[in-house]
Scaffold this motif. Structure first.
Motif, PDB file in Angstrom:
ATOM      1  N   GLY A 168       0.900  -1.521  -0.023  1.00 10.36           N
ATOM      2  CA  GLY A 168      -0.281   0.151  -0.007  1.00 10.36           C
ATOM      3  C   GLY A 168       0.525   1.026  -0.012  1.00 10.36           C
ATOM      4  O   GLY A 168       1.344   1.330   1.114  1.00 10.36           O
ATOM      5  N   ASN A 228      -0.360   7.513  -0.599  1.00 11.88           N
ATOM      6  CA  ASN A 228      -0.412   8.955  -0.328  1.00 11.88           C
ATOM      7  C   ASN A 228       0.316   8.702   1.274  1.00 11.88           C
ATOM      8  O   ASN A 228       1.053   9.766   1.538  1.00 11.88           O
ATOM      9  CB  ASN A 228      -1.791   9.747  -0.197  1.00 11.88           C
ATOM     10  N   MET A 229      -0.086   7.568   1.808  1.00  9.26           N
ATOM     11  CA  MET A 229       0.828   8.035   2.759  1.00  9.26           C
ATOM     12  C   MET A 229       1.725   6.923   2.888  1.00  9.26           C
ATOM     13  O   MET A 229       2.880   6.700   2.926  1.00  9.26           O
ATOM     14  CB  MET A 229      -0.509   7.700   4.262  1.00  9.26           C
ATOM     15  N   GLY A 230       1.287   5.970   2.604  1.00  6.35           N
ATOM     16  CA  GLY A 230       2.371   4.889   2.486  1.00  6.35           C
ATOM     17  C   GLY A 230       3.440   4.978   1.715  1.00  6.35           C
ATOM     18  O   GLY A 230       4.501   3.821   2.156  1.00  6.35           O
ATOM     19  N   PHE A 273       4.879  -3.419  -2.446  1.00  7.19           N
ATOM     20  CA  PHE A 273       4.030  -3.436  -3.220  1.00  7.19           C
ATOM     21  C   PHE A 273       2.643  -2.774  -3.212  1.00  7.19           C
ATOM     22  O   PHE A 273       1.932  -2.483  -2.119  1.00  7.19           O
ATOM     23  CB  PHE A 273       3.292  -5.171  -3.203  1.00  7.19           C
ATOM     24  N   LEU A 308      -1.078  -1.893  -6.185  1.00  7.77           N
ATOM     25  CA  LEU A 308      -2.062  -2.350  -6.862  1.00  7.77           C
ATOM     26  C   LEU A 308      -2.271  -1.269  -8.151  1.00  7.77           C
ATOM     27  O   LEU A 308      -1.764  -1.372  -9.099  1.00  7.77           O
ATOM     28  CB  LEU A 308      -4.025  -2.753  -6.823  1.00  7.77           C
ATOM     29  N   ALA A 309      -1.912   0.230  -7.781  1.00  8.01           N
ATOM     30  CA  ALA A 309      -2.094   1.353  -8.960  1.00  8.01           C
ATOM     31  C   ALA A 309      -0.737   1.515  -9.442  1.00  8.01           C
ATOM     32  O   ALA A 309       0.534   1.152  -8.772  1.00  8.01           O
ATOM     33  CB  ALA A 309      -2.582   2.345  -7.665  1.00  8.01           C
ATOM     34  N   SER A 328       0.678   4.744  -7.947  1.00  9.22           N
ATOM     35  CA  SER A 328       1.256   4.086  -6.224  1.00  9.22           C
ATOM     36  C   SER A 328       3.002   3.764  -7.262  1.00  9.22           C
ATOM     37  O   SER A 328       4.341   4.422  -5.919  1.00  9.22           O
ATOM     38  CB  SER A 328       0.592   3.437  -5.242  1.00  9.22           C
ATOM     39  N   MET A 348      -0.577  -0.546   4.615  1.00  7.94           N
ATOM     40  CA  MET A 348      -1.144   0.781   4.791  1.00  7.94           C
ATOM     41  C   MET A 348      -2.711   0.805   3.535  1.00  7.94           C
ATOM     42  O   MET A 348      -1.905   1.254   2.270  1.00  7.94           O
ATOM     43  CB  MET A 348      -0.536   1.848   4.750  1.00  7.94           C
ATOM     44  N   VAL A 353      -5.096  -8.590   1.945  1.00 13.71           N
ATOM     45  CA  VAL A 353      -3.969  -8.414   2.034  1.00 13.71           C
ATOM     46  C   VAL A 353      -3.356  -9.809   2.518  1.00 13.71           C
ATOM     47  O   VAL A 353      -2.554 -10.419   3.135  1.00 13.71           O
ATOM     48  CB  VAL A 353      -3.197  -7.054   1.899  1.00 13.71           C
ATOM     49  N   THR A 409      -6.811   3.010   8.471  1.00 17.43           N
ATOM     50  CA  THR A 409      -7.507   2.918   9.735  1.00 17.43           C
ATOM     51  C   THR A 409      -8.091   2.688   9.558  1.00 17.43           C
ATOM     52  O   THR A 409      -9.044   2.939   8.065  1.00 17.43           O
ATOM     53  CB  THR A 409      -8.049   5.202   9.446  1.00 17.43           C
ATOM     54  N   THR A 435      -0.827  14.198   5.253  1.00 21.39           N
ATOM     55  CA  THR A 435      -0.189  13.544   4.134  1.00 21.39           C
ATOM     56  C   THR A 435       1.776  13.963   4.955  1.00 21.39           C
ATOM     57  O   THR A 435       3.432  13.455   4.168  1.00 21.39           O
ATOM     58  CB  THR A 435       0.201  13.937   2.830  1.00 21.39           C
ATOM     59  N   LYS A 491      -7.553   5.575  17.696  1.00 27.60           N
ATOM     60  CA  LYS A 491      -7.533   6.370  16.329  1.00 27.60           C
ATOM     61  C   LYS A 491      -8.981   7.335  16.088  1.00 27.60           C
ATOM     62  O   LYS A 491      -9.419   8.423  16.153  1.00 27.60           O
ATOM     63  CB  LYS A 491      -7.174   5.764  15.876  1.00 27.60           C
TER      64      LYS A 491
HETATM   65  P1  NAD Z   1      -4.779   5.960  -0.508  1.00 30.71           P
HETATM   66  O1  NAD Z   1      -5.267   6.155  -1.242  1.00 30.71           O
HETATM   67  O2  NAD Z   1      -3.683   7.110  -0.399  1.00 30.71           O
HETATM   68  O3  NAD Z   1      -3.556   4.878  -0.702  1.00 30.71           O
HETATM   69  C1  NAD Z   1      -3.361   3.577  -0.624  1.00 30.71           C
HETATM   70  C2  NAD Z   1      -3.332   2.651  -1.585  1.00 30.71           C
HETATM   71  O4  NAD Z   1      -3.191   1.407  -1.383  1.00 30.71           O
HETATM   72  C3  NAD Z   1      -3.344   2.550  -3.016  1.00 30.71           C
HETATM   73  O5  NAD Z   1      -2.533   3.051  -3.397  1.00 30.71           O
HETATM   74  C4  NAD Z   1      -4.378   1.597  -3.380  1.00 30.71           C
HETATM   75  O6  NAD Z   1      -3.725   1.330  -4.661  1.00 30.71           O
HETATM   76  C5  NAD Z   1      -3.819   0.862  -2.798  1.00 30.71           C
HETATM   77  N1  NAD Z   1      -4.103  -0.598  -2.407  1.00 30.71           N
HETATM   78  C6  NAD Z   1      -5.247  -1.523  -2.144  1.00 30.71           C
HETATM   79  N2  NAD Z   1      -5.571  -2.298  -2.789  1.00 30.71           N
HETATM   80  C7  NAD Z   1      -4.638  -3.248  -2.323  1.00 30.71           C
HETATM   81  C8  NAD Z   1      -4.227  -4.395  -2.513  1.00 30.71           C
HETATM   82  N3  NAD Z   1      -5.183  -5.291  -2.618  1.00 30.71           N
HETATM   83  N4  NAD Z   1      -2.897  -4.447  -2.376  1.00 30.71           N
HETATM   84  C9  NAD Z   1      -1.981  -3.186  -2.433  1.00 30.71           C
HETATM   85  N5  NAD Z   1      -2.099  -1.843  -2.813  1.00 30.71           N
HETATM   86  C10 NAD Z   1      -3.559  -2.018  -2.218  1.00 30.71           C
HETATM   87  O7  NAD Z   1      -4.946   6.144   0.970  1.00 30.71           O
HETATM   88  P2  NAD Z   1      -3.612   7.275   1.575  1.00 30.71           P
HETATM   89  O8  NAD Z   1      -4.200   8.153   1.623  1.00 30.71           O
HETATM   90  O9  NAD Z   1      -2.083   6.382   1.677  1.00 30.71           O
HETATM   91  O10 NAD Z   1      -4.421   6.110   3.325  1.00 30.71           O
HETATM   92  C11 NAD Z   1      -4.220   5.185   3.544  1.00 30.71           C
HETATM   93  C12 NAD Z   1      -4.938   4.400   5.506  1.00 30.71           C
HETATM   94  O11 NAD Z   1      -4.938   5.835   5.914  1.00 30.71           O
HETATM   95  C13 NAD Z   1      -6.660   4.923   5.163  1.00 30.71           C
HETATM   96  O12 NAD Z   1      -6.598   3.543   5.619  1.00 30.71           O
HETATM   97  C14 NAD Z   1      -6.620   6.879   5.701  1.00 30.71           C
HETATM   98  O13 NAD Z   1      -7.670   6.708   5.986  1.00 30.71           O
HETATM   99  C15 NAD Z   1      -5.646   6.387   6.335  1.00 30.71           C
HETATM  100  N6  NAD Z   1      -4.782   7.454   7.104  1.00 30.71           N
HETATM  101  C16 NAD Z   1      -4.968   8.907   6.005  1.00 30.71           C
HETATM  102  C17 NAD Z   1      -4.492  10.068   6.010  1.00 30.71           C
HETATM  103  C18 NAD Z   1      -4.468  10.797   5.100  1.00 30.71           C
HETATM  104  O14 NAD Z   1      -3.751  12.189   5.600  1.00 30.71           O
HETATM  105  N7  NAD Z   1      -4.358  10.774   4.206  1.00 30.71           N
HETATM  106  C19 NAD Z   1      -4.572  10.432   7.467  1.00 30.71           C
HETATM  107  C20 NAD Z   1      -4.699   9.371   8.315  1.00 30.71           C
HETATM  108  C21 NAD Z   1      -4.589   8.276   8.682  1.00 30.71           C
END
Ligand code: NAD
Length: 295
Positions: free
Chosen positions: A8, A11-13, A30, A32-33, A36, A64, A74, A93, A122, A168
């Motif tokens: 994952g 944006n965060m991972g 790793f 899927l997108a 990313s 993530m 996963v 989350t 982020t 959280k």
């Molecule tokens: P995002 O949508 O940018 O990233 C999620 C990634 O997971 C995507 O790149 C997607 O392709 C990938 N993914 C989905 N299914 C998959 C799979 N089966 N195998 C591999 N990759 C897979 O989301 P984000 O903003 O990075 O948020 C991730 C988590 O963090 C969420 O649970 C979110 O609630 C939490 N969070 C986000 C923020 C924020 O500000 N963005 C802050 C705190 C917590």
């Protein structure tokens, strides 16, 4: 060198995994997108061609992902591939129920697991200043901590499995409610002819003081870094606040807790989102309150 798989890379991972690379860990990522994967490769992360390749020989796996079902999918895939004693850390989350199921999956295969959702957004992910709230047995937490420290500024062990997710959603329920409270006060102050700065100067040094006011003020001016000064660009999008409030209300229903303000906050952010503002910063809710005002 500890071998880490990071699943994952959004944006965060993506930035979190990049910080582990900078700290000297051997990281295979790793996602899927394609977008990313591309961004992760540009940030110096070795991107695997499949989830199997990513977790091959990994001592620690970090996930993530968007929501509980993604995490369970996963974890179901990777748990049989890992050596006994390996550690899985979920930083997404997700709902408390799915977090419990994920921990059980790991335990039955002899793996250690920690739920460690984050706050800090982020920017925190990029700057390695996230706060991690962790749940899991103390030994698993002790193993996770040195890794989490490379991605965050504060690492808090909240209790047993699922306690990180519980902390959280409780924290974000406070945030969602308090932002509406502060926004209502500014909306009323405007009607009463009070300047934003005057209300800020009083409330920020009085009993109305809170983070939503002093660090994230929903009107432009008093706190220059708040999204209100940047056309309410997130920041923390309304859609993400809504997700966390939904999780808090699911948990409240399941646990039998009375959270009427949490429920009302969810309804208000839902209405704001339904009006097409899901990608607006959640402090933009003040516009919704003004719209509801008369005259
Ligand atoms: P995002 O949508 O940018 O990233 C999620 C990634 O997971 C995507 O790149 C997607 O392709 C990938 N993914 C989905 N299914 C998959 C799979 N089966 N195998 C591999 N990759 C897979 O989301 P984000 O903003 O990075 O948020 C991730 C988590 O963090 C969420 O649970 C979110 O609630 C939490 N969070 C986000 C923020 C924020 O500000 N963005 C802050 C705190 C917590």
């Amino acid at each position: 060198m500890t071998q880490i798989a990071f699943i994952g890379l959004g944006n965060m991972g993506g930035p979190m995994a990049a910080n582990l690379v900078k700290a000297g860990f051997a990281v295979r990522g790793f996602d899927l997108a394609e977008s990313s994967k591309k961004a992760a490769a540009e940030a110096g992360i070795a991107v695997a061609s499949s989830i199997n390749d990513a977790v091959q020989g990994a001592e620690t796996v970090i996930t993530m992902l968007p929501a509980g079902q993604h995490v369970l999918d996963v974890w179901n895939e990777i748990v049989p591939l890992l050596d006994k004693g390996a550690l899985i850390i979920d930083c997404s989350t997700i709902d408390v129920g799915s977090a419990g199921q994920a921990h059980e999956l790991a335990a039955t295969a002899g793996l250690r697991s920690v739920d460690a959702p984050v706050s800090g957004g982020t920017n925190g992910a990029k700057n390695a200043t996230l706060t991690f709230m962790a749940g899991g047995d103390p030994k698993a937490f002790a193993a996770a901590k040195p890794i989490l420290e490379k991605m965050g500024g504060k690492i808090i062990h909240c209790g047993e499995a699922g306690a990180g997710q519980a902390a959280k959603i409780c924290n974000n329920m406070i945030l969602g409610i308090s932002m509406i409270g502060v926004s209502e006060a500014f909306t009323l102050g405007e009607k009463l002819g009070l300047s934003h700065q005057a209300l800020f100067d009083v409330a920020s040094t009085s009993s109305g003081q809170c983070w939503s006011l002093t660090s994230y003020c929903p009107v432009p001016g008093p706190v220059p870094a708040s999204p209100a000064n940047n056309d309410y660009k997130p920041g923390f999008a309304t859609a993400l606040m809504l997700k966390d409030l939904r999780l808090s209300q699911e948990a409240a229903r399941a646990a039998g807790a009375s959270t009427p303000l949490g429920a009302h906050a969810q309804a208000l952010y839902q209405a704001f989102s339904d009006a097409g503002h899901g990608m607006v910063d959640f402090s933009g809710i003040i516009a919704h309150l003004r719209d509801q005002s008369k005259g």
